[in-house]
Write an enzyme that holds these catalytic residues in place. Sequence first.
Site, PDB file in Angstrom:
ATOM      1  N   ALA A  28       0.814  -1.320   0.156  1.00  0.00           N
ATOM      2  CA  ALA A  28       0.038  -0.171   0.120  1.00  0.00           C
ATOM      3  C   ALA A  28       0.902   1.283   0.078  1.00  0.00           C
ATOM      4  CB  ALA A  28      -0.866   0.087   1.242  1.00  0.00           C
ATOM      5  N   CYS A  29       0.410   2.228  -0.625  1.00  0.00           N
ATOM      6  CA  CYS A  29       0.953   3.560  -0.705  1.00  0.00           C
ATOM      7  C   CYS A  29      -0.165   4.438  -0.754  1.00  0.00           C
ATOM      8  CB  CYS A  29       1.739   3.620  -1.757  1.00  0.00           C
ATOM      9  SG  CYS A  29       3.115   2.549  -2.038  1.00  0.00           S
ATOM     10  N   THR A  30       0.389   6.128  -0.406  1.00  0.00           N
ATOM     11  CA  THR A  30      -0.702   7.163  -0.761  1.00  0.00           C
ATOM     12  C   THR A  30       0.124   8.129  -1.132  1.00  0.00           C
ATOM     13  OG1 THR A  30      -1.701   6.330   1.647  1.00  0.00           O
ATOM     14  CG2 THR A  30      -2.127   8.699   0.766  1.00  0.00           C
TER      15      THR A  30
END
Length: 354
Positions: A28-30
Amino acid sequence: MAKKMRNAWLAACAIALTIGAAPLASDACTRVVYLGKNDDVITARSMDWKVDVGTNLWVFPRGTHHVGEAGPHSITWTSKYGSVIASGYDVSTTDGANEKGLMANVLWLVESSYPKPKAGDATLSIALWAQYVLDNFATVDEAVAALEKEPFVVVTDEVPGEPRLATLHLSMSDASGDSAIVEYIGGKQVIHHDRRYQVMTNSPTFDEQLALQSYWQEIGGTVMLPGTNRSADRFARASFYVNAIPKNDDPDLALASVVSVIRNASVPLGISTPDQPNISSTRWRTVFDHKRRLYVFESAMTPNTFWVDLKKLDFTEGTPVRKLDLGPDQRHTFAGEVSGQFVPAKPFRFAGLH
């Protein structure tokens, strides 16, 4: 107020059930884009991964020659613009910015499905997707105009050390505040292009993320915000906070505010959720001040934040590729402005079909 809270809670539960039924991303990343005063534009992203992603910082000058690393019909090009990039395993570009103020980031998207190249199709390894954009375009508008013509087929490859294919989507932002998201869904390229597209996370696909954003905008972040590490929840928090922070006249305060937003959307180091493999610890964060050309890097493993002033780098064609060795788990400690600490290095070879 009580009725509004109750309705918000019921609607949130319904959305959570919908997202919970979707496939889980493995990592996951943002990514967020801040649009401030005085034409300030700042893009931040977190890199969340379950193991050390083997990241170093690299400087590629103008005139760097690249091959698409995707078989006999790979595209080739020579870079028009110099760039600073964060590598993944020193075989790919995961994040970076060029001298014209364009930033590109790749984030995980499990729903990605890439087309199978037909005979004679030009091809490009997914490891070079972001680098191609940084090398060839000064603005998001330029990049989108070129990509819409589908000059190549993106070819994916296995994640180093893992028996699974990389499934990514690409975000771009520039000094004007323009943004675009590029995804491959069902074997088709889909481009979302609008200045309003300030936030991107992982699953679901970006069109569904926009639906989530509309929902949370109706509730308002002062009433309720989701607090988990799930992709949809990080999207909601980042969307609210990147627009809630003050639009500050002081660019240093604006930069600090954006750093605080991406930290808020990060996953604490060491977090592990066995039944939700999409939750991975944040390994590092980058923040790019498009106007001042400052590329900020923050490792979860060190106490200091440091930055590269692109205006101090020599991107002249013929100058050597340079590297800043961040060490295993990005544990090497740096402080302040580090453009002078890059050293000439042999360029890494991008992953692909060699």
